[in-house]
Design an enzyme around this catalytic site. Structure first.
Site, PDB file in Angstrom:
ATOM      1  N   ASN A  10       0.884  -1.605  -0.220  1.00 22.78           N
ATOM      2  CA  ASN A  10      -0.278   0.263   0.108  1.00 22.78           C
ATOM      3  C   ASN A  10       1.026   1.480   0.006  1.00 22.78           C
ATOM      4  O   ASN A  10       2.433   1.457   0.220  1.00 22.78           O
ATOM      5  CB  ASN A  10      -0.972   0.326   1.132  1.00 22.78           C
ATOM      6  N   ASP A  30       1.047  -8.325   1.194  1.00 22.14           N
ATOM      7  CA  ASP A  30       2.159  -7.880   2.082  1.00 22.14           C
ATOM      8  C   ASP A  30       2.673  -7.865   3.340  1.00 22.14           C
ATOM      9  O   ASP A  30       4.094  -8.531   3.897  1.00 22.14           O
ATOM     10  CB  ASP A  30       1.376  -6.117   2.141  1.00 22.14           C
ATOM     11  N   VAL A  43      -7.526  -7.998  -0.941  1.00 24.03           N
ATOM     12  CA  VAL A  43      -8.363  -6.530  -0.553  1.00 24.03           C
ATOM     13  C   VAL A  43      -8.443  -5.153  -1.913  1.00 24.03           C
ATOM     14  O   VAL A  43      -9.624  -4.806  -1.528  1.00 24.03           O
ATOM     15  CB  VAL A  43      -7.172  -6.014   0.318  1.00 24.03           C
TER      16      VAL A  43
HETATM   17  N1  APR Z   1       1.651 -15.368  -2.084  1.00 24.03           N
HETATM   18  C1  APR Z   1       1.324 -15.887  -3.081  1.00 24.03           C
HETATM   19  N2  APR Z   1      -0.050 -14.694  -3.775  1.00 24.03           N
HETATM   20  C2  APR Z   1      -0.518 -14.522  -2.294  1.00 24.03           C
HETATM   21  C3  APR Z   1       0.003 -14.802  -1.086  1.00 24.03           C
HETATM   22  C4  APR Z   1       1.221 -15.485  -0.719  1.00 24.03           C
HETATM   23  N3  APR Z   1       2.026 -15.722   0.460  1.00 24.03           N
HETATM   24  N4  APR Z   1      -1.041 -14.373  -0.151  1.00 24.03           N
HETATM   25  C5  APR Z   1      -2.006 -13.833  -0.948  1.00 24.03           C
HETATM   26  N5  APR Z   1      -2.078 -13.492  -1.701  1.00 24.03           N
HETATM   27  C6  APR Z   1      -2.612 -13.831  -3.131  1.00 24.03           C
HETATM   28  C7  APR Z   1      -3.988 -13.370  -2.757  1.00 24.03           C
HETATM   29  O1  APR Z   1      -4.674 -14.666  -3.174  1.00 24.03           O
HETATM   30  C8  APR Z   1      -4.193 -12.095  -3.955  1.00 24.03           C
HETATM   31  O2  APR Z   1      -4.753 -13.369  -5.139  1.00 24.03           O
HETATM   32  O3  APR Z   1      -1.821 -12.205  -3.540  1.00 24.03           O
HETATM   33  C9  APR Z   1      -3.320 -11.481  -4.341  1.00 24.03           C
HETATM   34  C10 APR Z   1      -3.329  -9.684  -3.980  1.00 24.03           C
HETATM   35  O4  APR Z   1      -3.768  -9.375  -2.878  1.00 24.03           O
HETATM   36  P1  APR Z   1      -3.973  -8.675  -1.418  1.00 24.03           P
HETATM   37  O5  APR Z   1      -2.701  -8.928  -0.848  1.00 24.03           O
HETATM   38  O6  APR Z   1      -4.927  -8.291  -0.904  1.00 24.03           O
HETATM   39  O7  APR Z   1      -3.507  -8.027  -2.274  1.00 24.03           O
HETATM   40  P2  APR Z   1      -3.915  -6.209  -2.899  1.00 24.03           P
HETATM   41  O8  APR Z   1      -5.509  -6.536  -3.437  1.00 24.03           O
HETATM   42  O9  APR Z   1      -2.982  -5.530  -3.586  1.00 24.03           O
HETATM   43  O10 APR Z   1      -4.174  -5.318  -2.098  1.00 24.03           O
HETATM   44  C11 APR Z   1      -3.216  -4.122  -1.430  1.00 24.03           C
HETATM   45  O11 APR Z   1      -4.020  -5.127   1.191  1.00 24.03           O
HETATM   46  O12 APR Z   1      -2.232  -5.842   2.587  1.00 24.03           O
HETATM   47  C12 APR Z   1      -2.844  -5.318   2.034  1.00 24.03           C
HETATM   48  O13 APR Z   1      -0.665  -3.924   3.190  1.00 24.03           O
HETATM   49  C13 APR Z   1      -1.563  -4.281   1.392  1.00 24.03           C
HETATM   50  O14 APR Z   1      -3.268  -2.597   1.358  1.00 24.03           O
HETATM   51  C14 APR Z   1      -2.279  -3.315   0.909  1.00 24.03           C
HETATM   52  C15 APR Z   1      -3.970  -4.146   0.500  1.00 24.03           C
END
Ligand code: APR
Length: 172
Positions: free
Chosen positions: A25, A35, A121
């Site tokens: 983020n 993240d 998210v």
């Molecule tokens: N390895 C690979 N992919 C993963 C993992 C992992 N360990 N954990 C989660 N994912 C996948 C999720 O299933 C999703 O398909 O990563 C993709 C992105 O999801 P998010 O992590 O929620 O990221 P994003 O949608 O870009 O939202 C970013 O979420 O975690 C917070 O700090 C971050 O505010 C920011 C927001």
């Protein structure tokens, strides 16, 4: 099918590639999802380092060491929040891939792994996001021969299926 562009179902924090990309983020101070997983696996030094970076604009990317991760580097990029598709989301998401590639090429990174940026998210419809991810990575691989291989690290079967279908469809 190019072996330079792969999709796997895996936890990105476990990949021994030169760099993994974090879906961060704008604060770069950690969060949930991938993240959170990356910060947990990299250890507290990652957050300490990120505090010095002054955040990151949406569509931009910043590089850090990987610390306790198997990957040598983390490229933190900030994807767009999905707002229905009329707030320049597609261009911002494409920029995440382009800017991450530019950083990778500038730092001699040969192997790189991306999560499905913005598809958790941030609510980006994964079919549309996968099309942008595959298109931009194909273009970037052509433009950056020093980047040998890109892996899409998907976290569930549905995401993997969507990316594999997109790789197949766009393979010409
Ligand atoms: N390895 C690979 N992919 C993963 C993992 C992992 N360990 N954990 C989660 N994912 C996948 C999720 O299933 C999703 O398909 O990563 C993709 C992105 O999801 P998010 O992590 O929620 O990221 P994003 O949608 O870009 O939202 C970013 O979420 O975690 C917070 O700090 C971050 O505010 C920011 C927001």
């Amino acid at each position: 099918m190019s072996t330079r562009l792969l999709a796997l179902k895996c936890d990105i924090t476990r990949l021994s590639v030169d760099a993994i990309v974090n879906a961060a983020n704008n604060t770069l101070l950690g969060g949930g999802g991938v993240d959170g997983a990356i910060h947990r696996a990299a250890g507290p030094r990652l957050l300490e380092y990120c505090r010095t970076l002054g955040g990151c604009a949406t569509g931009e990317a910043k590089l850090t060491p990987g610390f306790d991760l198997p990957a040598r580097y983390v490229i933190h990029t900030v994807g767009p929040v999905w707002r229905g598709g009329r707030a320049n989301e597609a261009e911002l998401l494409a920029s995440c891939y382009r800017r991450s590639f530019e950083l990778a090429a500038a730092h001699g990174i040969g192997t790189l792994a991306f999560p499905a940026i913005s598809c958790g998210v941030y609510g980006y419809p994964i079919e549309q996001a996968a099309r942008i991810a595959v298109r931009e990575c194909r273009l970037a691989l052509a433009g950056h021969p020093t980047v040998e291989q890109v892996t899409f690290a998907l976290f569930d079967d549905r995401a993997l299926e969507i990316y594999l279908r997109e790789l197949e469809r766009s393979d010409g």
